[in-house]
Scaffold this motif. Sequence first.
Motif, PDB file in Angstrom:
ATOM      1  N   ASP A 108       0.836  -1.207   0.000  1.00 44.81           N
ATOM      2  CA  ASP A 108       0.000   0.000   0.000  1.00 44.81           C
ATOM      3  C   ASP A 108       0.868   1.253   0.000  1.00 44.81           C
ATOM      4  OD1 ASP A 108      -2.399  -1.374   0.057  1.00 44.81           O
ATOM      5  OD2 ASP A 108      -2.415  -1.495   2.247  1.00 44.81           O
ATOM      6  N   PRO A 109       0.431   2.292  -0.734  1.00 46.14           N
ATOM      7  CA  PRO A 109       1.155   3.571  -0.664  1.00 46.14           C
ATOM      8  C   PRO A 109       1.156   4.074   0.777  1.00 46.14           C
ATOM      9  CG  PRO A 109      -0.640   3.658  -2.290  1.00 46.14           C
ATOM     10  CD  PRO A 109      -0.776   2.357  -1.561  1.00 46.14           C
ATOM     11  N   LEU A 110       2.083   4.974   1.078  1.00 49.14           N
ATOM     12  CA  LEU A 110       2.138   5.515   2.434  1.00 49.14           C
ATOM     13  C   LEU A 110       0.886   6.336   2.735  1.00 49.14           C
ATOM     14  CD1 LEU A 110       5.007   4.496   2.192  1.00 49.14           C
ATOM     15  CD2 LEU A 110       5.808   6.629   3.184  1.00 49.14           C
ATOM     16  N   THR A 111       0.422   6.248   3.963  1.00 54.26           N
ATOM     17  CA  THR A 111      -0.713   7.066   4.383  1.00 54.26           C
ATOM     18  C   THR A 111      -0.199   8.478   4.676  1.00 54.26           C
ATOM     19  OG1 THR A 111      -0.350   6.579   6.711  1.00 54.26           O
ATOM     20  CG2 THR A 111      -1.796   5.075   5.514  1.00 54.26           C
ATOM     21  N   ASP A 112      -1.114   9.427   4.802  1.00 55.68           N
ATOM     22  CA  ASP A 112      -0.711  10.802   5.126  1.00 55.68           C
ATOM     23  C   ASP A 112       0.073  10.848   6.431  1.00 55.68           C
ATOM     24  OD1 ASP A 112      -1.903  11.651   2.844  1.00 55.68           O
ATOM     25  OD2 ASP A 112      -3.706  12.460   3.805  1.00 55.68           O
ATOM     26  N   ALA A 113      -0.364  10.060   7.410  1.00 56.20           N
ATOM     27  CA  ALA A 113       0.316  10.046   8.707  1.00 56.20           C
ATOM     28  C   ALA A 113       1.737   9.491   8.563  1.00 56.20           C
ATOM     29  CB  ALA A 113      -0.472   9.220   9.706  1.00 56.20           C
ATOM     30  N   GLU A 114       1.902   8.470   7.729  1.00 56.78           N
ATOM     31  CA  GLU A 114       3.235   7.888   7.521  1.00 56.78           C
ATOM     32  C   GLU A 114       4.147   8.868   6.784  1.00 56.78           C
ATOM     33  OE1 GLU A 114       2.024   3.128   7.353  1.00 56.78           O
ATOM     34  OE2 GLU A 114       1.963   4.326   5.530  1.00 56.78           O
ATOM     35  N   LEU A 115       3.594   9.570   5.800  1.00 56.63           N
ATOM     36  CA  LEU A 115       4.376  10.568   5.061  1.00 56.63           C
ATOM     37  C   LEU A 115       4.840  11.679   5.995  1.00 56.63           C
ATOM     38  CD1 LEU A 115       2.288  10.885   1.780  1.00 56.63           C
ATOM     39  CD2 LEU A 115       4.619  10.018   1.970  1.00 56.63           C
ATOM     40  N   LYS A 116       3.927  12.113   6.854  1.00 59.27           N
ATOM     41  CA  LYS A 116       4.234  13.181   7.795  1.00 59.27           C
ATOM     42  C   LYS A 116       5.329  12.727   8.759  1.00 59.27           C
ATOM     43  CE  LYS A 116       1.784  16.098  11.136  1.00 59.27           C
ATOM     44  NZ  LYS A 116       2.058  15.489  12.439  1.00 59.27           N
ATOM     45  N   ALA A 117       5.211  11.511   9.260  1.00 61.93           N
ATOM     46  CA  ALA A 117       6.207  10.986  10.204  1.00 61.93           C
ATOM     47  C   ALA A 117       7.571  10.857   9.529  1.00 61.93           C
ATOM     48  CB  ALA A 117       5.748   9.633  10.746  1.00 61.93           C
ATOM     49  N   LEU A 118       7.583  10.382   8.297  1.00 64.89           N
ATOM     50  CA  LEU A 118       8.837  10.211   7.564  1.00 64.89           C
ATOM     51  C   LEU A 118       9.519  11.571   7.368  1.00 64.89           C
ATOM     52  CD1 LEU A 118      10.651   8.176   5.989  1.00 64.89           C
ATOM     53  CD2 LEU A 118       9.258   8.659   3.959  1.00 64.89           C
ATOM     54  N   LYS A 119       8.723  12.566   6.996  1.00 62.66           N
ATOM     55  CA  LYS A 119       9.233  13.915   6.773  1.00 62.66           C
ATOM     56  C   LYS A 119       9.796  14.482   8.077  1.00 62.66           C
ATOM     57  CE  LYS A 119       7.622  18.167   4.537  1.00 62.66           C
ATOM     58  NZ  LYS A 119       7.478  19.247   5.520  1.00 62.66           N
ATOM     59  N   GLU A 120       9.028  14.368   9.149  1.00 60.94           N
ATOM     60  CA  GLU A 120       9.462  14.897  10.451  1.00 60.94           C
ATOM     61  C   GLU A 120      10.744  14.217  10.920  1.00 60.94           C
ATOM     62  OE1 GLU A 120       5.115  15.937  12.395  1.00 60.94           O
ATOM     63  OE2 GLU A 120       6.379  14.432  13.347  1.00 60.94           O
ATOM     64  N   TRP A 121      10.810  12.901  10.705  1.00 63.75           N
ATOM     65  CA  TRP A 121      11.991  12.143  11.139  1.00 63.75           C
ATOM     66  C   TRP A 121      13.237  12.606  10.374  1.00 63.75           C
ATOM     67  CZ3 TRP A 121      14.334   8.071   8.034  1.00 63.75           C
ATOM     68  CH2 TRP A 121      15.410   7.445   8.675  1.00 63.75           C
ATOM     69  N   ILE A 122      13.121  12.787   9.073  1.00 60.55           N
ATOM     70  CA  ILE A 122      14.263  13.247   8.268  1.00 60.55           C
ATOM     71  C   ILE A 122      14.657  14.663   8.694  1.00 60.55           C
ATOM     72  CG2 ILE A 122      15.044  13.887   5.939  1.00 60.55           C
ATOM     73  CD1 ILE A 122      13.284  11.534   4.882  1.00 60.55           C
ATOM     74  N   GLU A 123      13.659  15.525   8.832  1.00 61.66           N
ATOM     75  CA  GLU A 123      13.943  16.923   9.197  1.00 61.66           C
ATOM     76  C   GLU A 123      14.566  17.051  10.588  1.00 61.66           C
ATOM     77  OE1 GLU A 123      10.231  18.830   8.366  1.00 61.66           O
ATOM     78  OE2 GLU A 123      10.761  19.154   6.257  1.00 61.66           O
ATOM     79  N   ALA A 124      14.259  16.103  11.463  1.00 55.48           N
ATOM     80  CA  ALA A 124      14.811  16.153  12.819  1.00 55.48           C
ATOM     81  C   ALA A 124      16.208  15.524  12.886  1.00 55.48           C
ATOM     82  CB  ALA A 124      13.866  15.452  13.791  1.00 55.48           C
ATOM     83  N   GLY A 125      16.731  15.031  11.757  1.00 59.23           N
ATOM     84  CA  GLY A 125      18.097  14.507  11.752  1.00 59.23           C
ATOM     85  C   GLY A 125      18.224  13.028  11.417  1.00 59.23           C
ATOM     86  N   ALA A 126      17.088  12.347  11.207  1.00 58.43           N
ATOM     87  CA  ALA A 126      17.083  10.943  10.762  1.00 58.43           C
ATOM     88  C   ALA A 126      17.884   9.997  11.663  1.00 58.43           C
ATOM     89  CB  ALA A 126      17.580  10.846   9.312  1.00 58.43           C
ATOM     90  N   GLU A 127      17.759  10.191  12.961  1.00 58.76           N
ATOM     91  CA  GLU A 127      18.444   9.288  13.893  1.00 58.76           C
ATOM     92  C   GLU A 127      17.679   7.972  13.999  1.00 58.76           C
ATOM     93  OE1 GLU A 127      21.264   9.856  15.320  1.00 58.76           O
ATOM     94  OE2 GLU A 127      21.489  11.984  14.783  1.00 58.76           O
ATOM     95  N   THR A 128      18.445   6.865  14.135  1.00 59.90           N
ATOM     96  CA  THR A 128      17.769   5.567  14.257  1.00 59.90           C
ATOM     97  C   THR A 128      17.856   4.993  15.674  1.00 59.90           C
ATOM     98  OG1 THR A 128      19.761   4.552  13.344  1.00 59.90           O
ATOM     99  CG2 THR A 128      17.940   4.921  11.819  1.00 59.90           C
ATOM    100  N   GLY A 129      18.360   5.807  16.617  1.00 61.33           N
ATOM    101  CA  GLY A 129      18.375   5.391  18.018  1.00 61.33           C
ATOM    102  C   GLY A 129      19.135   4.104  18.254  1.00 61.33           C
ATOM    103  N   ASP A 130      18.566   3.221  19.068  1.00 60.61           N
ATOM    104  CA  ASP A 130      19.277   1.987  19.407  1.00 60.61           C
ATOM    105  C   ASP A 130      18.868   0.811  18.508  1.00 60.61           C
ATOM    106  OD1 ASP A 130      16.733   1.456  20.259  1.00 60.61           O
ATOM    107  OD2 ASP A 130      17.269   0.959  22.327  1.00 60.61           O
TER     108      ASP A 130
END
Length: 145
Positions: A108-130
């Motif tokens: 399935d294509p990404l939902t609006d919520a998934e697109l928003k989360a992906l964008k926010e994650w990249i803009e915040a520095g794309a950290e993958t934590g532990d």
Amino acid sequence: MKTALKITTLLGSVALVLPATAADFKKDVLPMLESKCMSCHRAPYKTSSGRTKKPKGKLDLSTPAGIKAGGGEGDAVVAKDTSKSLVYSRVTLDKSDDDFMPPEGKADPLTDAELKALKEWIEAGAETGDWKGTKFDAAGKKVSG
Ligand code: HEC
């Protein structure tokens, strides 16, 4: 008493209009990558018939190192820059575009919520934590991550 009640109600509505905090990788981004991308973009593995399957487009999204390395075409994720992040540009193309991800009919294509989360994650520095990476068995079932 009446005033105190009014104040709490007011504070409650203020909290509701405050901007949401940045997306959390493990909670908001990783599940989407696992369910919609990693069937094709994961570390090389052997199928039950013994064939080795390589990640499509040479892009392995199943480990932090794979995400950093990118694919054959270039950077998959550039921290703070969605326009240079192929992972973001490919999912925001027109759905009829041959380059649109995930490929039509495969996930399935990404939902609006998934697109928003992906964008926010990249803009915040794309950290993958532990996160150490997500592993699957030969049948494609998630075993750890
Ligand atoms: C059914 C298989 C499949 C799925 C699922 C899939 N992809 Fe792909 N992807 C491909 C193939 C095949 C290519 C190589 C051809 C191309 O570049 O379009 C590719 C290429 C890419 C590239 C370019 C890599 C490079 O550097 O050449 C990116 C970025 C990408 N995919 C992101 C994603 C994302 C993000 C998802 C999940 C939302 C996803 N893909 C889901 C099959 C898939």
